[in-house]
Design a protein around this motif. Structure first.
Motif, PDB file in Angstrom:
ATOM      1  N   VAL A  47       8.140  -1.958   1.442  1.00  0.00           N
ATOM      2  CA  VAL A  47       6.773  -1.890   0.922  1.00  0.00           C
ATOM      3  C   VAL A  47       6.353  -0.444   0.675  1.00  0.00           C
ATOM      4  O   VAL A  47       5.615  -0.143  -0.274  1.00  0.00           O
ATOM      5  N   ALA A  48       6.833   0.465   1.491  1.00  0.00           N
ATOM      6  CA  ALA A  48       6.451   1.875   1.355  1.00  0.00           C
ATOM      7  C   ALA A  48       7.119   2.555   0.164  1.00  0.00           C
ATOM      8  O   ALA A  48       6.629   3.587  -0.325  1.00  0.00           O
ATOM      9  N   PHE A  49       8.208   1.997  -0.313  1.00  0.00           N
ATOM     10  CA  PHE A  49       8.994   2.664  -1.355  1.00  0.00           C
ATOM     11  C   PHE A  49       8.156   3.069  -2.575  1.00  0.00           C
ATOM     12  O   PHE A  49       8.263   4.221  -3.041  1.00  0.00           O
ATOM     13  N   SER A 108       0.105  11.133   2.111  1.00  0.00           N
ATOM     14  CA  SER A 108       0.519  11.574   3.440  1.00  0.00           C
ATOM     15  C   SER A 108       1.181  10.407   4.184  1.00  0.00           C
ATOM     16  O   SER A 108       1.010   9.235   3.828  1.00  0.00           O
ATOM     17  N   ARG A 109       1.944  10.748   5.240  1.00  0.00           N
ATOM     18  CA  ARG A 109       2.610   9.713   6.024  1.00  0.00           C
ATOM     19  C   ARG A 109       1.584   8.769   6.653  1.00  0.00           C
ATOM     20  O   ARG A 109       1.814   7.555   6.730  1.00  0.00           O
ATOM     21  N   THR A 110       0.462   9.318   7.061  1.00  0.00           N
ATOM     22  CA  THR A 110      -0.585   8.483   7.660  1.00  0.00           C
ATOM     23  C   THR A 110      -1.161   7.516   6.627  1.00  0.00           C
ATOM     24  O   THR A 110      -1.363   6.323   6.914  1.00  0.00           O
ATOM     25  N   VAL A 118       0.604   0.496   3.796  1.00  0.00           N
ATOM     26  CA  VAL A 118       1.692  -0.475   3.968  1.00  0.00           C
ATOM     27  C   VAL A 118       1.285  -1.557   4.963  1.00  0.00           C
ATOM     28  O   VAL A 118       1.480  -2.762   4.697  1.00  0.00           O
ATOM     29  N   MET A 119       0.714  -1.160   6.089  1.00  0.00           N
ATOM     30  CA  MET A 119       0.335  -2.151   7.093  1.00  0.00           C
ATOM     31  C   MET A 119      -0.794  -3.053   6.585  1.00  0.00           C
ATOM     32  O   MET A 119      -0.828  -4.250   6.913  1.00  0.00           O
ATOM     33  N   ARG A 120      -1.669  -2.512   5.757  1.00  0.00           N
ATOM     34  CA  ARG A 120      -2.729  -3.343   5.178  1.00  0.00           C
ATOM     35  C   ARG A 120      -2.134  -4.385   4.226  1.00  0.00           C
ATOM     36  O   ARG A 120      -2.529  -5.557   4.235  1.00  0.00           O
ATOM     37  N   ALA A 121      -1.154  -3.957   3.418  1.00  0.00           N
ATOM     38  CA  ALA A 121      -0.499  -4.893   2.503  1.00  0.00           C
ATOM     39  C   ALA A 121       0.276  -5.964   3.266  1.00  0.00           C
ATOM     40  O   ALA A 121       0.253  -7.145   2.908  1.00  0.00           O
ATOM     41  N   LEU A 122       0.972  -5.551   4.327  1.00  0.00           N
ATOM     42  CA  LEU A 122       1.724  -6.523   5.132  1.00  0.00           C
ATOM     43  C   LEU A 122       0.793  -7.494   5.847  1.00  0.00           C
ATOM     44  O   LEU A 122       1.108  -8.682   6.001  1.00  0.00           O
TER      45      LEU A 122
END
Length: 365
Positions: A104-106, A116-118, A124-128
């Motif tokens: 998902v992060a790709f 940023s990484r944050t 990503v976590m919101r999409a998951l």
């Protein structure tokens, strides 16, 4: 919003060419779930790929959101990665060497400038979470079930919050029960996000249950466009009546061009006179085909008092669980009739069929 105007797309080789999309014009409103429905080779996936930028049309124009992304007149072409779209492929295209999170992060890691990484982790976590996979973020992608892989592909398409979502038969690889569940989940999710969605499928049930509107395609052309109820209940084209659901086709000739007070015409057929609605302006003597759905034909007395009555004999019965599919012979013509169990008729029994005029549609032969 998606706006397509007079789009043409031809595949060419050294020896032949195939006109896959023929002058298609289409407008999909913001937040609308629109389905392209048709058999293999009708041009629906090619049209979707043109919107995505994976195919370059010959002529026409395409707008995605408020942006013109292709115009043959202006010589304009926007690359796929610069179009505000998310896409789920039929094969899902999940990277097996990555975890769920990294899949998902790709897309976010390819952006310039890169978030940023944050920020990436939050998005990503919101999409998951939207697809109920947040608890599996660290799992290797190959260890997911078919339904979970479909959700993963959807999360990857949603992670950068596109204005338009393109879905190329994303449920076709699932088993029947899981496909039923995912239809509801997918529809509810895109509606909650108010995403403009263009969905491609050859499955009638998917189109009828998920769509706000449907465009039925044949040979590169949209032959009918409307709501699921309009497409199923009021087909304007013989191909649509034949492709979606089951239909009986009865050839005949208009016996008179005078319409009665209900706007019906009388058609002379091999099984007798049939009163029918019309899809065109017919005159006396015109050849037509009368279309009626099997579930619209009743067996027994005409309780409404206005049906066309024909006599036949039951030649076959097939138990389908929630339905009993009957074949009724009427001389040269056989009609399909669907009954709700338990049926009280038997093979070989003589029956009276009632064909309600409002359910009979006369079309060009």
């Amino acid at each position: 919003m998606i706006r397509i105007k007079n789009l043409n797309m031809t595949y060419r080789s050294a020896t032949t060419e195939h006109h896959a999309v023929r002058g298609v014009s289409l407008e999909i409103e913001t937040g609308e779930f629109f389905t392209l429905l048709g058999p293999s080779g009708c041009g629906k996936t090619t049209l979707l790929r043109c919107v995505a930028g994976l195919e370059q049309p010959d002529t026409g124009s395409i707008e995605v959101g408020d942006e013109l992304v292709y115009s043959s007149d202006d010589g304009l072409w926007t690359e796929p990665f610069n179009r505000d779209i998310g896409m789920v492929f039929q094969s899902y295209a999940i990277w097996p060497h990555m975890s769920v999170f990294d899949n998902v992060a790709f897309p976010l890691r390819q952006l310039k400038p890169r978030p940023s990484r944050t920020d990436i982790r939050e998005r990503v976590m919101r999409a998951l979470e939207q697809v109920q996979l947040d608890a599996l973020a660290d799992r290797p992608a190959p260890f997911l079930s078919g339904g979970q892989q479909q959700r993963l592909a959807l999360a990857r398409a949603l992670v950068h919050e596109p204005k338009v979502l393109l879905l190329d038969e994303p449920l076709s690889n699932l088993d029947a029960k899981l496909r039923d569940e995912m239809r509801t989940e997918l529809r509810d999710l895109v509606k909650a996000l108010n995403l403009t969605t263009l969905f491609v499928t050859h499955e009638q049930i998917e189109a009828l249950t998920m769509s706000d509107r449907i465009g039925v395609m044949q040979s590169g052309v949209i032959v009918q466009e409307g709501t699921p109820a309009e497409i199923y209940g009021k087909p304007s084209h013989a191909f649509v009546a034949d492709f979606i659901g089951s239909s009986n086709f009865i050839k005949g000739r208009v016996s008179a061009d005078e319409r009665d007070t209900g706007g019906l015409i009388t058609v002379e057929t091999p099984i007798g006179q049939l009163k029918s609605r019309i899809t065109d302006d017919f005159g006396s003597g015109d050849e037509v085909v009368v279309v009626i759905r099997p579930e619209c034909i009743t067996i027994g007395p005409d309780t409404a008092g206005n049906a066309s009555i024909v006599e036949g004999k039951v030649s076959g019965m097939t138990f389908l669980g929630n339905l009993i599919d009957c074949a009724v012979d009427l001389g040269e013509q056989s009609l399909q009739v669907q009954l709700v169990p338990p049926a009280t008729i038997e093979v070989g029994e003589a029956v009276t069929l009632c064909l309600p005029p409002d359910n009979c549609i006369a079309m060009r032969a």
